[in-house]
Design a protein around this motif. Structure first.
Motif, PDB file in Angstrom:
ATOM      1  N   SER A 194     -42.048 -82.154 -14.391  1.00 26.21           N
ATOM      2  CA  SER A 194     -41.964 -81.843 -15.814  1.00 26.21           C
ATOM      3  C   SER A 194     -40.622 -82.197 -16.445  1.00 26.21           C
ATOM      4  O   SER A 194     -40.581 -82.827 -17.506  1.00 26.21           O
ATOM      5  CB  SER A 194     -42.240 -80.355 -16.043  1.00 26.21           C
ATOM      6  OG  SER A 194     -41.238 -79.561 -15.430  1.00 26.21           O
ATOM      7  N   SER A 195     -39.520 -81.801 -15.814  1.00 24.15           N
ATOM      8  CA  SER A 195     -38.251 -81.872 -16.550  1.00 24.15           C
ATOM      9  C   SER A 195     -37.115 -82.538 -15.785  1.00 24.15           C
ATOM     10  O   SER A 195     -36.006 -82.601 -16.299  1.00 24.15           O
ATOM     11  CB  SER A 195     -37.820 -80.454 -16.957  1.00 24.15           C
ATOM     12  OG  SER A 195     -37.650 -79.630 -15.825  1.00 24.15           O
ATOM     13  N   THR A 196     -37.350 -83.019 -14.582  1.00 26.66           N
ATOM     14  CA  THR A 196     -36.218 -83.619 -13.865  1.00 26.66           C
ATOM     15  C   THR A 196     -36.559 -85.004 -13.324  1.00 26.66           C
ATOM     16  O   THR A 196     -36.540 -85.982 -14.048  1.00 26.66           O
ATOM     17  CB  THR A 196     -35.725 -82.698 -12.738  1.00 26.66           C
ATOM     18  OG1 THR A 196     -36.816 -82.368 -11.872  1.00 26.66           O
ATOM     19  CG2 THR A 196     -35.157 -81.414 -13.288  1.00 26.66           C
TER      20      THR A 196
ATOM     21  N   LEU B 200     -42.016 -84.609 -24.451  1.00 24.53           N
ATOM     22  CA  LEU B 200     -41.842 -83.200 -24.833  1.00 24.53           C
ATOM     23  C   LEU B 200     -43.064 -82.354 -24.490  1.00 24.53           C
ATOM     24  O   LEU B 200     -42.970 -81.350 -23.766  1.00 24.53           O
ATOM     25  CB  LEU B 200     -41.540 -83.118 -26.333  1.00 24.53           C
ATOM     26  CG  LEU B 200     -41.440 -81.710 -26.931  1.00 24.53           C
ATOM     27  CD1 LEU B 200     -40.310 -80.930 -26.286  1.00 24.53           C
ATOM     28  CD2 LEU B 200     -41.251 -81.782 -28.442  1.00 24.53           C
ATOM     29  N   PHE B 201     -44.227 -82.755 -24.959  1.00 26.48           N
ATOM     30  CA  PHE B 201     -45.422 -81.907 -24.799  1.00 26.48           C
ATOM     31  C   PHE B 201     -45.987 -81.967 -23.387  1.00 26.48           C
ATOM     32  O   PHE B 201     -46.520 -80.973 -22.885  1.00 26.48           O
ATOM     33  CB  PHE B 201     -46.470 -82.297 -25.840  1.00 26.48           C
ATOM     34  CG  PHE B 201     -46.110 -81.876 -27.230  1.00 26.48           C
ATOM     35  CD1 PHE B 201     -46.158 -80.545 -27.594  1.00 26.48           C
ATOM     36  CD2 PHE B 201     -45.686 -82.804 -28.176  1.00 26.48           C
ATOM     37  CE1 PHE B 201     -45.810 -80.132 -28.872  1.00 26.48           C
ATOM     38  CE2 PHE B 201     -45.331 -82.410 -29.451  1.00 26.48           C
ATOM     39  CZ  PHE B 201     -45.399 -81.078 -29.802  1.00 26.48           C
ATOM     40  N   HIS B 202     -45.867 -83.114 -22.730  1.00 23.15           N
ATOM     41  CA  HIS B 202     -46.324 -83.203 -21.346  1.00 23.15           C
ATOM     42  C   HIS B 202     -45.480 -82.294 -20.456  1.00 23.15           C
ATOM     43  O   HIS B 202     -46.006 -81.643 -19.545  1.00 23.15           O
ATOM     44  CB  HIS B 202     -46.241 -84.648 -20.853  1.00 23.15           C
ATOM     45  CG  HIS B 202     -46.579 -84.817 -19.409  1.00 23.15           C
ATOM     46  ND1 HIS B 202     -45.610 -84.877 -18.418  1.00 23.15           N
ATOM     47  CD2 HIS B 202     -47.770 -84.911 -18.770  1.00 23.15           C
ATOM     48  CE1 HIS B 202     -46.199 -85.013 -17.249  1.00 23.15           C
ATOM     49  NE2 HIS B 202     -47.493 -85.033 -17.429  1.00 23.15           N
ATOM     50  N   ALA B 203     -44.178 -82.234 -20.698  1.00 29.77           N
ATOM     51  CA  ALA B 203     -43.303 -81.384 -19.887  1.00 29.77           C
ATOM     52  C   ALA B 203     -43.727 -79.922 -19.982  1.00 29.77           C
ATOM     53  O   ALA B 203     -43.755 -79.200 -18.974  1.00 29.77           O
ATOM     54  CB  ALA B 203     -41.846 -81.550 -20.331  1.00 29.77           C
ATOM     55  N   ILE B 204     -44.059 -79.472 -21.176  1.00 31.55           N
ATOM     56  CA  ILE B 204     -44.449 -78.069 -21.361  1.00 31.55           C
ATOM     57  C   ILE B 204     -45.768 -77.778 -20.656  1.00 31.55           C
ATOM     58  O   ILE B 204     -45.871 -76.842 -19.845  1.00 31.55           O
ATOM     59  CB  ILE B 204     -44.566 -77.741 -22.864  1.00 31.55           C
ATOM     60  CG1 ILE B 204     -43.209 -77.906 -23.557  1.00 31.55           C
ATOM     61  CG2 ILE B 204     -45.086 -76.321 -23.057  1.00 31.55           C
ATOM     62  CD1 ILE B 204     -43.288 -77.866 -25.070  1.00 31.55           C
TER      63      ILE B 204
ATOM     64  N   LEU C 189     -32.973 -88.925 -28.689  1.00 37.34           N
ATOM     65  CA  LEU C 189     -33.661 -88.934 -27.393  1.00 37.34           C
ATOM     66  C   LEU C 189     -32.920 -88.077 -26.380  1.00 37.34           C
ATOM     67  O   LEU C 189     -33.539 -87.279 -25.655  1.00 37.34           O
ATOM     68  CB  LEU C 189     -33.784 -90.376 -26.883  1.00 37.34           C
ATOM     69  CG  LEU C 189     -34.383 -90.555 -25.485  1.00 37.34           C
ATOM     70  CD1 LEU C 189     -35.804 -89.983 -25.426  1.00 37.34           C
ATOM     71  CD2 LEU C 189     -34.384 -92.027 -25.083  1.00 37.34           C
ATOM     72  N   SER C 190     -31.604 -88.210 -26.310  1.00 41.51           N
ATOM     73  CA  SER C 190     -30.814 -87.403 -25.374  1.00 41.51           C
ATOM     74  C   SER C 190     -30.941 -85.912 -25.662  1.00 41.51           C
ATOM     75  O   SER C 190     -31.085 -85.098 -24.743  1.00 41.51           O
ATOM     76  CB  SER C 190     -29.335 -87.810 -25.453  1.00 41.51           C
ATOM     77  OG  SER C 190     -29.149 -89.134 -25.058  1.00 41.51           O
ATOM     78  N   ILE C 191     -30.908 -85.563 -26.943  1.00 36.13           N
ATOM     79  CA  ILE C 191     -30.981 -84.148 -27.313  1.00 36.13           C
ATOM     80  C   ILE C 191     -32.339 -83.559 -26.939  1.00 36.13           C
ATOM     81  O   ILE C 191     -32.431 -82.442 -26.411  1.00 36.13           O
ATOM     82  CB  ILE C 191     -30.693 -83.977 -28.817  1.00 36.13           C
ATOM     83  CG1 ILE C 191     -29.227 -84.337 -29.105  1.00 36.13           C
ATOM     84  CG2 ILE C 191     -30.993 -82.555 -29.270  1.00 36.13           C
ATOM     85  CD1 ILE C 191     -28.892 -84.394 -30.580  1.00 36.13           C
ATOM     86  N   ILE C 192     -33.407 -84.313 -27.193  1.00 26.48           N
ATOM     87  CA  ILE C 192     -34.745 -83.835 -26.813  1.00 26.48           C
ATOM     88  C   ILE C 192     -34.821 -83.650 -25.302  1.00 26.48           C
ATOM     89  O   ILE C 192     -35.373 -82.649 -24.808  1.00 26.48           O
ATOM     90  CB  ILE C 192     -35.821 -84.828 -27.308  1.00 26.48           C
ATOM     91  CG1 ILE C 192     -35.912 -84.766 -28.826  1.00 26.48           C
ATOM     92  CG2 ILE C 192     -37.177 -84.518 -26.679  1.00 26.48           C
ATOM     93  CD1 ILE C 192     -36.770 -85.855 -29.439  1.00 26.48           C
ATOM     94  N   MET C 193     -34.275 -84.590 -24.552  1.00 23.44           N
ATOM     95  CA  MET C 193     -34.285 -84.473 -23.096  1.00 23.44           C
ATOM     96  C   MET C 193     -33.490 -83.253 -22.630  1.00 23.44           C
ATOM     97  O   MET C 193     -33.907 -82.545 -21.700  1.00 23.44           O
ATOM     98  CB  MET C 193     -33.727 -85.747 -22.467  1.00 23.44           C
ATOM     99  CG  MET C 193     -34.612 -86.968 -22.593  1.00 23.44           C
ATOM    100  SD  MET C 193     -36.197 -86.813 -21.757  1.00 23.44           S
ATOM    101  CE  MET C 193     -35.680 -86.601 -20.058  1.00 23.44           C
ATOM    102  N   VAL C 194     -32.344 -83.001 -23.240  1.00 17.29           N
ATOM    103  CA  VAL C 194     -31.539 -81.824 -22.875  1.00 17.29           C
ATOM    104  C   VAL C 194     -32.327 -80.542 -23.126  1.00 17.29           C
ATOM    105  O   VAL C 194     -32.296 -79.599 -22.315  1.00 17.29           O
ATOM    106  CB  VAL C 194     -30.197 -81.820 -23.641  1.00 17.29           C
ATOM    107  CG1 VAL C 194     -29.496 -80.470 -23.501  1.00 17.29           C
ATOM    108  CG2 VAL C 194     -29.284 -82.932 -23.142  1.00 17.29           C
ATOM    109  N   LEU C 195     -33.054 -80.480 -24.232  1.00 14.50           N
ATOM    110  CA  LEU C 195     -33.883 -79.299 -24.521  1.00 14.50           C
ATOM    111  C   LEU C 195     -34.948 -79.114 -23.446  1.00 14.50           C
ATOM    112  O   LEU C 195     -35.177 -77.999 -22.961  1.00 14.50           O
ATOM    113  CB  LEU C 195     -34.537 -79.447 -25.891  1.00 14.50           C
ATOM    114  CG  LEU C 195     -33.621 -79.321 -27.115  1.00 14.50           C
ATOM    115  CD1 LEU C 195     -34.348 -79.785 -28.370  1.00 14.50           C
ATOM    116  CD2 LEU C 195     -33.144 -77.887 -27.286  1.00 14.50           C
ATOM    117  N   VAL C 196     -35.618 -80.197 -23.068  1.00 18.04           N
ATOM    118  CA  VAL C 196     -36.657 -80.118 -22.044  1.00 18.04           C
ATOM    119  C   VAL C 196     -36.073 -79.649 -20.719  1.00 18.04           C
ATOM    120  O   VAL C 196     -36.614 -78.756 -20.047  1.00 18.04           O
ATOM    121  CB  VAL C 196     -37.343 -81.497 -21.881  1.00 18.04           C
ATOM    122  CG1 VAL C 196     -38.233 -81.506 -20.641  1.00 18.04           C
ATOM    123  CG2 VAL C 196     -38.164 -81.829 -23.122  1.00 18.04           C
ATOM    124  N   ILE C 197     -34.959 -80.258 -20.322  1.00 15.80           N
ATOM    125  CA  ILE C 197     -34.340 -79.932 -19.031  1.00 15.80           C
ATOM    126  C   ILE C 197     -33.847 -78.491 -19.021  1.00 15.80           C
ATOM    127  O   ILE C 197     -34.123 -77.723 -18.085  1.00 15.80           O
ATOM    128  CB  ILE C 197     -33.166 -80.895 -18.757  1.00 15.80           C
ATOM    129  CG1 ILE C 197     -33.676 -82.331 -18.596  1.00 15.80           C
ATOM    130  CG2 ILE C 197     -32.382 -80.456 -17.524  1.00 15.80           C
ATOM    131  CD1 ILE C 197     -32.616 -83.377 -18.860  1.00 15.80           C
TER     132      ILE C 197
END
Length: 633
Positions: free
Chosen positions: A297-299, A380-384, A124-132
């Motif tokens: 989206s990301s923060t 993930l997809f909502h952020a994009i 979960l943390s890694i996915i969040m880091v990618l999004v951010i």
């Protein structure tokens, strides 16, 4: 590993300082682009290394990192209290002072300051880091030419861009720190940094309405900060540790601990703008478009849902879990309904954001592997897609001077690239086989055991389709053969094209994204991968075959439409009252005079009136939150 993690957190801090103190636009542009490139590479490197056990962070200049975080905690509260005094807001002052007093008592008289590993990283943390790091960086890059035009429009004599980019870039470092934190005190510090950053960015233009909305955002999120401190103290009173990994591994440990997690969830509700706290995020749309895109989206709002998802194992199987699910589902339905009556593009996206955040929180409350999978895929997809749509609205507003849907009617005729990218963004939000719809399907399947949740999710999904499809249809039009090509700055076009491509390509690869990044989170993953589809007991979501059909359909449609310029476009038929052919575009109206055709959407203002529904929804949401916390206690 620790150096990589500190790079993800501290590099944006350094870049933000350069943006603020070096007042050269060329240096600022280089700094923002370089920061984005390095953060992207660093986040991909973290993905390559995979999940890791909690690690300690050493001292800085001989000073312990935990002590530094404590000092910065109180300094940050002091800054927020100062703005409460400056704006004469008693709520900010009261909530901040209460935080400071409770935190001081907790830090100096309660906590045994044993060493706690400060940073940790699971899937979960890694996915969040990618999004951010990736999506956030693209938004910052988009902001470079956007803010230049924005300030030219405002006719500013002195540029405010140094301060703007300071907080915009700092936001990325704070968010990376938040999602990588393993010490509750570290998590709280970064949680509050996002509160200050959002306040400064929402009020950036310094107009009366911007200031008013930024102050509202600050007091609501200060309430969330106070709830976080109370929750942290209750959890520590039961568990005796600030180690998040240890707290989650132990699971629910009685009413006191679950009540503490309930207050942390309340903090997440305020940060994620859940009803009745949605007004601060709706007010944030007065800020420049890159701020809206970043917050949505990301923060900021993703910090709220992350906190609730992070602590989900600590309330699994409790009444609090059911309460979180119902509160999230109610927000999803309420904001989907409120979005139907809107014609302002940014406001539609704001309501859509809050609704989808409610869906993620609902999944955290359902708290099964299927529901958590839906939540992570939705993040993930909502952020994009949502960042893409906000940037599109900002681009459209600069082009036509409006963000109203009626003014965007037929946008394709003049701005085909922007219109098509916007349509792509909308379609990836609502249709299969794209990732957002897949996540919604997972969420509805996960909520099938709760009749209240499933009804609210089904109704909310249907209402969301109404305003998204209405918007996409309004943009389309015929384009003249000799029309001038659309012009866009390179740093505007790059983020738009990159996000549009990511929304499509990553949706195509969603089965493999699930298999490699989400499935390892569970001992018994809810789906298996077969022939480009995700299969489960509850059903299958076909991805690759649908993309093949979609691609073939697109090719056929393009071929069928290739000769449209050779055909005569007939005016609308109005029961025989059309004017002669040489007066196309009019019909015979009253007094036998020609009247121009006018098309417009229906917004059902009486049925979905924001002013009437919002007080009702807010009251119901307050009641649900009180029941949720009361049940936890």
């Amino acid at each position: 590993m620790s150096n990589l993690l500190l790079l993800l957190i501290l590099l944006p801090v350094a870049a933000a300082l350069v943006c603020y103190f070096v007042r050269s636009s060329a240096v600022r542009k280089l700094t923002v682009v370089a920061n984005g490139a390095i953060l992207t590479l660093a986040s991909l490197a973290l993905l390559g290394k995979g999940a890791f056990e909690p690690i300690a962070v050493g001292s800085f200049l001989g000073i312990g990192s935990d002590f530094l975080i404590t000092v910065m905690d109180f300094a940050l509260l002091g800054v927020i209290f100062f703005y409460g005094l400056k704006h004469k807001n008693l709520l900010i002052q009261g909530f901040t002072l209460a935080q400071a007093v409770l935190l001081a008592w907790f830090e100096f008289f309660v906590v045994e300051h044993a060493e706690v590993p400060a940073l940790a990283g699971d899937q979960l943390s890694i996915i969040m880091v990618l999004v951010i790091s990736i999506i956030g960086s693209l938004i910052c890059i988009y902001a470079l030419p956007y803010m230049k035009e924005h300030e030219e429009h405002l006719h500013l004599k002195t540029s405010r861009q140094p301060r703007f980019f300071f907080f915009l870039v700092l936001f990325l470092g704070a968010m990376n720190g938040l999602v990588l934190a393993n010490n509750v005190l570290w998590l709280y510090f970064f949680f509050e940094v996002t509160t200050l950053c959002s306040f400064m960015l929402i009020g950036h233009d310094a107009t009366e309405i911007a200031t008013r909305n930024s102050v509202r955002a600050l007091w609501m999120n200060s309430l969330g900060g106070l709830a976080f401190v109370i929750g942290m103290m209750l959890v520590y009173a039961k568990t005796g540790t600030l180690d998040i990994a240890a707290i989650l591994a132990a699971g629910p440990q009685g009413a006191l601990m679950v009540a503490g997690v309930g207050f942390i969830c309340l903090a997440g509700f305020t940060k994620a703008a859940q009803v009745p706290f949605q007004s601060w995020l709706l007010g944030a749309m007065v800020a420049p478009t890159p701020v809206s895109a970043l917050l949505h989206s990301s923060t900021m709002v993703k910090a709220g849902v992350y906190v609730i998802l992070r602590f989900a194992p600590a309330f699994e199987g409790t009444f609090l879990s059911t309460g979180v699910a119902i509160c999230g589902a109610f927000t999803f339905l309420a904001c989907a309904a409120l979005g139907v009556g809107q014609s302002n593009g940014k406001k539609i996206l704001a309501y859509s954001t809050v609704a989808n955040l409610g869906l993620i929180i609902c999944c955290a409350g359902i708290n099964t592997p299927l529901a958590i999978t839906a939540a992570v895929m939705m993040i993930l997809f909502h952020a994009i897609s949502k960042s893409l749509l906000f940037l599109c609205v900002g681009t459209i507003e600069h082009a036509i001077g409006s963000r109203d849907l009626e003014d965007m009617r037929g946008l394709y005729a003049k701005f085909p690239r922007t219109a098509m990218i916007t349509v792509i963004g909308i379609l990836t939000m609502m249709l299969p086989p794209f990732g957002v719809l897949m996540a919604k399907w997972m969420a509805i399947e996960a909520g099938a055991s709760n009749i209240y949740v499933i009804v609210m999710l089904a109704m909310g999904s249907a209402l969301m389709m109404v305003y998204l499809s209405r918007w996409a249809g309004s943009l389309m039009a015929s384009r003249a053969a000799d029309a001038a090509p659309e012009r866009q700055a390179a740093l505007i076009r790059l983020p738009l094209m990159a996000l549009a491509a990511a929304a499509v390509i990553l949706s195509l690869g969603s089965p493999w994204i699930y298999n490699s990044m989400v499935a390892p989170m569970f001992n018994a993953p809810p789906f298996t991968l077969s022939f480009g589809s995700l299969d489960a007991v509850s059903g299958s979501f076909v991805v690759v075959p649908l993309f093949i059909v979609l691609g073939l359909g697109l090719l056929y449609a393009m071929k069928a439409a290739s000769g449209f310029r050779k055909t005569r476009i007939a005016p609308p038929y109005v029961a025989g009252a059309n004017t002669p052919a040489d007066m196309d575009g009019t019909y015979i109206g009253p007094m036998n005079g020609p009247v121009a055709y006018a098309a417009g959407n229906m917004y059902l203002g009486e049925l979905f009136a924001e002013g009437k529904l919002t007080p009702v929804f807010n009251s119901l949401a307050v009641a649900l939150i009180v029941l949720m916390l009361g049940g936890a206690l």
